[in-house]
Design a protein around this motif. Structure first.
Motif, short mmCIF file in Angstrom:
data_model
loop_
_atom_site.label_atom_id
_atom_site.label_comp_id
_atom_site.label_asym_id
_atom_site.label_seq_id
_atom_site.Cartn_x
_atom_site.Cartn_y
_atom_site.Cartn_z
N GLU A 1 0.85 -0.90 -0.01
CA GLU A 1 -0.06 0.57 0.39
C GLU A 1 0.70 1.01 -0.04
O GLU A 1 1.69 1.26 1.11
CB GLU A 1 -1.15 0.36 1.12
CG GLU A 1 -1.60 1.36 1.32
CD GLU A 1 -3.24 1.30 2.51
OE1 GLU A 1 -3.59 1.93 2.50
OE2 GLU A 1 -3.18 0.27 2.89
N LYS B 1 1.14 7.23 1.58
CA LYS B 1 0.22 8.55 1.39
C LYS B 1 0.74 10.04 2.58
O LYS B 1 1.16 9.65 3.49
CB LYS B 1 -1.48 8.66 1.67
CG LYS B 1 -1.36 7.77 0.81
CD LYS B 1 -3.41 7.47 1.54
CE LYS B 1 -4.39 7.04 0.18
NZ LYS B 1 -5.50 6.71 0.48
N ARG B 2 0.43 10.88 2.20
CA ARG B 2 0.86 12.34 2.89
C ARG B 2 0.15 13.01 2.78
O ARG B 2 0.08 13.94 1.43
CB ARG B 2 2.24 12.86 2.47
CG ARG B 2 3.20 14.14 3.39
CD ARG B 2 4.49 14.25 3.74
NE ARG B 2 5.20 14.26 1.91
CZ ARG B 2 6.24 13.96 1.59
NH1 ARG B 2 7.12 13.95 3.26
NH2 ARG B 2 6.96 14.17 0.57
N THR B 3 -0.64 13.48 3.31
CA THR B 3 -1.09 14.61 3.19
C THR B 3 -1.12 16.27 3.33
O THR B 3 -1.79 16.76 2.74
CB THR B 3 -3.01 14.93 3.80
OG1 THR B 3 -2.58 14.62 5.69
CG2 THR B 3 -4.03 13.84 3.58
N GLU C 1 -2.24 12.59 7.44
CA GLU C 1 -1.16 11.76 7.24
C GLU C 1 -0.17 12.03 6.44
O GLU C 1 -0.23 12.88 5.23
CB GLU C 1 -1.99 10.04 6.16
CG GLU C 1 -3.00 9.48 6.81
CD GLU C 1 -3.64 8.90 5.69
OE1 GLU C 1 -3.08 7.93 4.99
OE2 GLU C 1 -4.89 8.87 5.29
N THR C 2 0.95 12.03 7.48
CA THR C 2 2.70 12.18 7.60
C THR C 2 3.66 11.31 7.63
O THR C 2 2.84 10.35 7.69
CB THR C 2 2.63 13.63 7.34
OG1 THR C 2 3.57 13.99 6.89
CG2 THR C 2 2.72 13.54 9.03
N SER D 1 5.63 6.64 9.24
CA SER D 1 5.00 7.66 9.56
C SER D 1 3.50 7.42 9.78
O SER D 1 3.32 5.93 10.67
CB SER D 1 3.57 7.12 7.78
OG SER D 1 3.63 5.43 7.77
N LYS E 1 -0.55 8.10 10.75
CA LYS E 1 -1.66 8.79 10.85
C LYS E 1 -3.28 8.99 12.11
O LYS E 1 -2.38 8.25 12.60
CB LYS E 1 -3.02 7.45 10.01
CG LYS E 1 -2.07 6.79 8.51
CD LYS E 1 -2.93 6.37 7.52
CE LYS E 1 -2.25 5.37 6.73
NZ LYS E 1 -3.49 4.21 5.68
#
Length: 566
Positions: free
Chosen positions: A77, A80-82, A96-97, A156, A158
């Protein structure tokens, strides 16, 4: 002979093994087998290989179906990084970073604080396990995972963004991150660091565009020796200081291209430093390898395997090519040129470096000055926060050498050269060394003053050790004297035989005070003496800077040196 399709699979297999987990030798060999057979083209083989099931040999020699390592990697998967760490806002509800693990502190077995960072800044995260939490075991495993990870591991997260409690705001953190924290719901360790001796990185990470970014980040890399920087290059480049410098370099390079190309819409216009100059330059990249030329600096040579016994030279500058371009009708040219020079290393010179190289045809000196001054004024105001005044000061080559002993003088401090020849007019010096200089055709007695030398606590042996070596290398003579409180001299061998009248005139000419050191170069060619004193002048300034008697770090004196001898 293996066909192209099998070779491709072999390379993919080796690449997958290096990126993912370690596979057994039998599995790798099985993956490298050719299940299709020869006689097919590359496209057909690739399509048939993608549809062919892989068969691996198990430990006991039995065939067993296992997933393809390529498929395993591709099925991961994506992370992700928002938001970047330093750009998380109070208004964000969920983030999410990912970033580097900066620090962690365990309060209890159910409460853990840790910080992750990237080039934009730092973000505080918290794992807080409640007694009635349905995923308590999962959260505890996250705590253990973070606790066991070394500093600078890639992590990472969340979680939900929430405000910090009153009194827990950290003003050192950038933007909103000092007043918020992330309640972590999931942690993933992307790459573990086994290093336990990584230096702590400062929480504050200035923006590369901020005027204070350079000065405020210089202390973050203090204590790093050159060997350490090379050994821990990855960690060193992660520091906020290096992140800021490299990103600022990118921004300035982009600005240079837009400004010189006449694309002033590529950046914001500022009222404080308006642009009233025509540019319209053309960026042209010139060759790096060329024929060796006799003039200029020593060049690096590159042998050519295709022509034995012949070689190319790496360009020390694009001088020949830009002259060619001017004659070809490209009247305004520039490039960010890579230059190579096989010369002794200096503070402002390496074996390879990048310079802004530009050339203009059919222009007057004021037009050239206007373009360069506008460019530098824009850069200094936008990235250093300092407005430099125009027009820049101008100084002739003769004046620069006479006052500072250099054709690129540092005018941020005084300590100018003094001509002492007139102190001996009408007198016959008792010193043989001085008489030889005074009687020569080009001879002049020149000196500089090291103010408050005795206050620095330096020994007498410091003088020849620091200032004597370049003079001896140039086959000249160094004479010196320290002025005592009673205005007598503590002097060297060369100045012992000077008369009291000569000493008094020298002190008056140089305005020497008790504790000052007078450095005199005895050289029959005055231009050579000027250059030696110019080097000593910089050494004196460095000593005063180290002793915190001189602060010129944030002073910028721009100067044009004109009328160079041809």
């Amino acid at each position: 002979m293996r066909s192209n399709g099998v070779s491709l699979v072999s390379r993919i297999a080796r690449g997958a093994s290096s990126m993912g987990p370690c596979f057994s030798r039998a599995s790798s060999l099985a993956l490298m087998r050719d299940p299709v057979g020869p006689g097919f083209g590359f496209a057909e083989r690739a399509r048939m290989l993608s549809q062919t099931p892989r068969v691996f040999v198990g430990e006991e020699g039995k065939d067993c179906a296992k997933p393809d390592p390529i498929s395993k990697i591709m099925s991961l998967e994506p992370v992700k990084r928002t938001r970047y760490c330093g750009t998380v806002k109070r208004s964000d509800e969920y983030v999410e970073t990912w970033g580097w693990l900066q620090s962690s502190r365990s309060i209890t077995k159910n409460l853990l604080f840790f910080n992750i960072r990237d080039y934009t800044g730092s973000l505080q995260c918290i794992i807080d396990i409640k007694e009635d939490s349905p995923n308590a075991e999962q959260l505890r495993s996250m705590i253990e995972k973070v606790r066991e990870s070394g500093r600078d591991s890639v992590v990472s997260i969340k979680g939900k963004v929430r405000m910090r409690p009153d009194g827990m705001v950290n003003p050192l953190m950038k933007g909103d991150t000092g007043s918020i924290e992330v309640q972590v719901e999931e942690v993933q360790l992307l790459n573990a660091s086994k290093r336990k001796d990584v230096e702590k990185i400062a929480i504050s990470s200035p923006s590369p565009s901020s005027p204070s970014s350079t000065s405020s980040s210089t202390t973050e890399t203090e204590g790093w020796t050159e060997e350490r920087k090379l050994k821990d290059r990855v960690i060193y480049l992660r520091t906020p200081a290096m992140q800021s410098r490299l990103r600022m370099r990118h921004e300035i390079s982009l600005f240079l291209r837009n400004f010189l190309s006449g694309n002033h819409t590529g950046f914001e216009s500022l009222e404080q430093v308006p642009i009233n100059v025509e540019t319209n330059f053309v960026e042209i990249e010139t060759p790096t390898m060329l024929r060796k030329t006799p003039e200029g600096a020593r060049e690096f040579l590159v042998p050519c395997s295709q022509i034995p016994g012949e070689w190319y030279a790496l360009a020390q500058s694009p001088q020949q090519f830009k002259q060619l371009l001017m004659a070809s009708g490209y009247d305004r040219y520039f490039q960010l040129a890579r230059c190579f020079r096989d010369e002794p290393l200096r503070k402002d010179r390496q074996f390879e470096f990048t310079q802004l190289d530009l050339e203009m045809s059919c222009v007057s000196p004021p037009q050239l000055f206007d373009v360069i001054e506008t460019l530098l004024q824009q850069i200094w105001f936008r990235w250093m926060g300092q407005k430099i005044e125009r027009p820049f000061k101008k100084m002739t080559y003769e004046e620069a050498m006479r006052r500072f002993g250099s054709d690129k003088p540092d005018t941020r401090f005084g300590i100018e050269l003094t001509d002492l020849t007139e102190c001996f007019e009408g007198l016959t010096s008792s010193s043989t060394s001085f008489n030889e200089i005074l009687q020569s055709k080009e001879g002049k007695v020149m000196a500089i003053k090291f103010p408050s030398f005795t206050d620095l606590g330096l020994s007498k042996s410091f003088i020849p050790a620091t200032f004597g070596k370049p003079v001896e290398t140039a086959r000249s003579t160094l004479a010196w004297a320290i002025v005592r409180p009673d205005h007598t001299w503590k002097d060297s061998v060369q100045t012992k035989h000077l008369s009291e009248t000569e000493k008094r005139k020298i002190v008056e000419k140089m305005d020497a005070q008790p504790g000052d050191l007078i450095l005199i170069v005895l050289e029959k060619k005055h231009e050579k003496a000027q250059k030696l004193l110019g080097q000593m002048r910089l050494s004196v300034a460095n000593q005063l800077i180290e002793a915190k008697r001189l602060d010129i770090e944030n002073i910028f004196n721009f100067l044009w040196v004109v009328d160079f001898p041809l």
